[in-house]
Design an enzyme around this catalytic site. Structure first.
Site, short mmCIF file in Angstrom:
data_model
loop_
_atom_site.label_atom_id
_atom_site.label_comp_id
_atom_site.label_asym_id
_atom_site.label_seq_id
_atom_site.Cartn_x
_atom_site.Cartn_y
_atom_site.Cartn_z
N SER A 135 0.86 -1.16 0.00
CA SER A 135 0.00 0.00 0.00
C SER A 135 0.91 1.22 0.00
O SER A 135 1.66 1.45 0.95
CB SER A 135 -0.88 -0.02 1.26
OG SER A 135 -1.62 1.17 1.37
N LYS A 161 -1.00 -1.12 -4.49
CA LYS A 161 -2.17 -0.30 -4.17
C LYS A 161 -1.68 1.11 -3.92
O LYS A 161 -0.66 1.29 -3.25
CB LYS A 161 -2.84 -0.88 -2.92
CG LYS A 161 -3.71 0.06 -2.09
CD LYS A 161 -4.46 -0.71 -1.01
CE LYS A 161 -4.58 0.09 0.28
NZ LYS A 161 -5.32 -0.67 1.32
N LYS A 163 -2.84 4.98 -2.57
CA LYS A 163 -3.86 5.79 -1.91
C LYS A 163 -4.24 6.92 -2.86
O LYS A 163 -3.37 7.51 -3.52
CB LYS A 163 -3.29 6.38 -0.62
CG LYS A 163 -2.98 5.33 0.43
CD LYS A 163 -4.25 4.73 0.99
CE LYS A 163 -3.95 3.83 2.19
NZ LYS A 163 -5.19 3.28 2.78
N ASP A 188 -7.04 2.94 -3.13
CA ASP A 188 -7.78 3.03 -1.86
C ASP A 188 -8.01 4.50 -1.55
O ASP A 188 -7.05 5.27 -1.41
CB ASP A 188 -6.96 2.36 -0.74
CG ASP A 188 -7.71 2.31 0.59
OD1 ASP A 188 -8.87 2.78 0.65
OD2 ASP A 188 -7.13 1.79 1.58
N GLU A 213 -10.90 0.65 -3.51
CA GLU A 213 -11.25 0.38 -2.11
C GLU A 213 -11.86 1.61 -1.46
O GLU A 213 -11.33 2.72 -1.58
CB GLU A 213 -9.96 -0.04 -1.38
CG GLU A 213 -10.14 -0.45 0.07
CD GLU A 213 -8.80 -0.87 0.71
OE1 GLU A 213 -7.82 -1.06 -0.03
OE2 GLU A 213 -8.74 -0.97 1.94
N ASP A 238 -13.66 -1.60 3.00
CA ASP A 238 -12.78 -1.74 4.16
C ASP A 238 -13.52 -1.16 5.37
O ASP A 238 -14.20 -1.91 6.11
CB ASP A 238 -11.45 -1.00 3.85
CG ASP A 238 -10.49 -0.90 5.02
OD1 ASP A 238 -10.81 -1.37 6.13
OD2 ASP A 238 -9.38 -0.33 4.85
N LYS A 262 -9.62 -7.03 8.10
CA LYS A 262 -8.64 -6.59 9.10
C LYS A 262 -9.18 -7.07 10.44
O LYS A 262 -10.27 -6.64 10.84
CB LYS A 262 -8.51 -5.07 9.14
CG LYS A 262 -7.90 -4.43 7.91
CD LYS A 262 -7.89 -2.92 8.04
CE LYS A 262 -7.28 -2.28 6.81
NZ LYS A 262 -7.42 -0.81 6.83
N GLY A 290 -3.97 -4.07 6.12
CA GLY A 290 -2.91 -3.77 7.09
C GLY A 290 -3.19 -2.47 7.78
O GLY A 290 -3.94 -1.63 7.27
#
Ligand code: OSB
Ligand code: MG
Length: 373
Positions: A135, A161, A163, A188, A213, A238, A262, A290
């Site tokens: 990420s 991934k 952000k 995400d 995400e 998420d 998670k 994570g």
């Protein structure tokens, strides 16, 4: 099994590199470690609540309070047939999944050690290596982002991934596609968009992303269903998924096609297994998220990610991306093929470096049945 004593530690560890999401930048992590003692053995858990209530409403300090005042008195000195019985015993406490999970997961480690079994076996895992992805946070420039992606691809990670947030999305994704071609790529947003941004988000359909995400509100399901109906790209939830029940609602409403698991977010390992199973029964793949964990929380994640419906690479990466040195020795490492081995020793199966733990600890508390009733 019985937990005779709980020890809480408050630690601060500097991150190797800043981590920025749509809700801000972090340079370090303030978190709680839980040690559960029983029958001459100990089990370890890590609380994933963050210093600020941005990812979720819990914070490090609310978790400390909830564990001390409400969780500990309900587990200390109580005989549990199995660690899966712990979360139900905490049902009177609404929410606070991260606080509950930290204690519950320490209990799973203790239980697995008492049986001299690796945690993955006790959890029902079916593989000895897991697929690893990274990420990558929001960067200061596209050049910096491309350098990060290059480094992680060279390390072997099986998906990238990034952000995103309004103003850091299409340009960043296009630059990665132009430079690195058809790599496995996803985004995400941590809830940074609104349903009114649907036309803008449809532009992401052009980039063959594995998924996007949590584009919309942290607690939303219905608007994600409306958005998913307008996107070709799969939505992964998420923040919105608190347990198996919310996952079933989201899947049946068409709010997502993939779910991020998670354990901290759902209340621990037992709740994660229930969520994993509910998704499997609905042919919805899951992957393991994570929370910038130290090696202790990371070890728990690796064991959980060995369950069969974790069919997509997760956000479980090598220690060196987060903390150097890590609290465990040896640290978590990724193989050149982008996989991480699941530890085979009893419990979480990692060696905790107590000197490092103690050096990062600013507060300690010991809780036993006598001291909390
Ligand atoms: O949304 O998945 C998230 C980190 C902190 C809080 C929320 C998230 C994340 C990550 C990092 O994406 C995952 C990791 O590398 O641990
Ligand atoms: Mg996320």
């Amino acid at each position: 099994m019985k937990i005779e004593r709980l020890e809480l530690r408050l630690l601060r560890l500097p991150l190797v590199r800043f981590f920025e999401t749509s809700f801000g930048r972090s340079d370090d992590r303030l978190f709680i470690l839980v040690t559960a003692f029983g029958d001459g053995l100990e089990g370890w858990g890590e609380c994933v609540a963050e210093e600020a209530p941005y990812y979720s409403s819990e914070t490090t300090e609310t978790a400390w309070h909830i564990i001390t005042r409400f969780v500990a008195p309900r587990v200390l000195g109580v005989e549990f047939a199995h660690p899966r019985d712990i979360l139900p015993a905490l049902a009177a406490i609404r929410g606070h999944h991260m606080a509950k999970a930290a204690v519950e997961m320490a209990a799973w480690d203790l239980f697995a050690r008492a049986r001299a079994q690796p945690l993955w076996r006790v959890l029902g895992g079916t593989r000895t290596r897991i697929e690893s992805g990274v990420s990558i946070g929001i960067q200061d420039s596209i050049d910096q982002l491309l350098r990060q992606v290059e480094t992680e691809l060279a390390a072997g990670y099986r998906r990238i991934k990034i952000k995103i947030k309004p103003g850091w999305d299409v340009t960043a994704i296009r630059a990665i596609r132009q430079r690195f071609g058809s790599i496995r790529l996803m985004t995400d947003a941590n809830g940074a968009y609104r349903l009114e941004d649907a036309d803008h988000l449809r532009e992401l359909d052009a980039f063959d992303l594995m998924m996007i995400e949590q584009p919309l509100g942290y607690d939303d399901v219905l608007e994600h269903a409306r958005l998913q109906a307008r996107l070709n790209t799969a939505i992964c939830l998420d923040e919105s998924i608190h347990d198996a029940k919310t996952a079933i609602e989201a899947i049946e409403l068409g709010a997502c096609r993939i779910i991020n698991v998670k354990p901290g977010r759902v209340g621990g390992h037992a709740a994660s297994i229930a969520l994993h199973d509910a998704c499997a029964a609905r042919r919805t793949p899951v992957w393991h998220g994570g929370m910038l964990e130290s090696g202790i929380g990371r070890a728990h994640n690796i064991h959980l990610a060995s369950l069969p419906n974790f069919t997509l690479p997760g956000d479980i990466a090598a220690s060196r991306r987060y903390y150097v040195p890590d609290l465990i020795d040896p640290p978590v490492d990724v193989a050149p093929d982008g996989t991480i081995g699941v530890p085979g020793g009893p419990g979480i199966g990692v060696r905790i470096d107590l000197d490092r733990v103690d050096a990062a600890t600013s507060r300690r508390s010991s809780l036993s049945a006598a001291s909390t009733t």
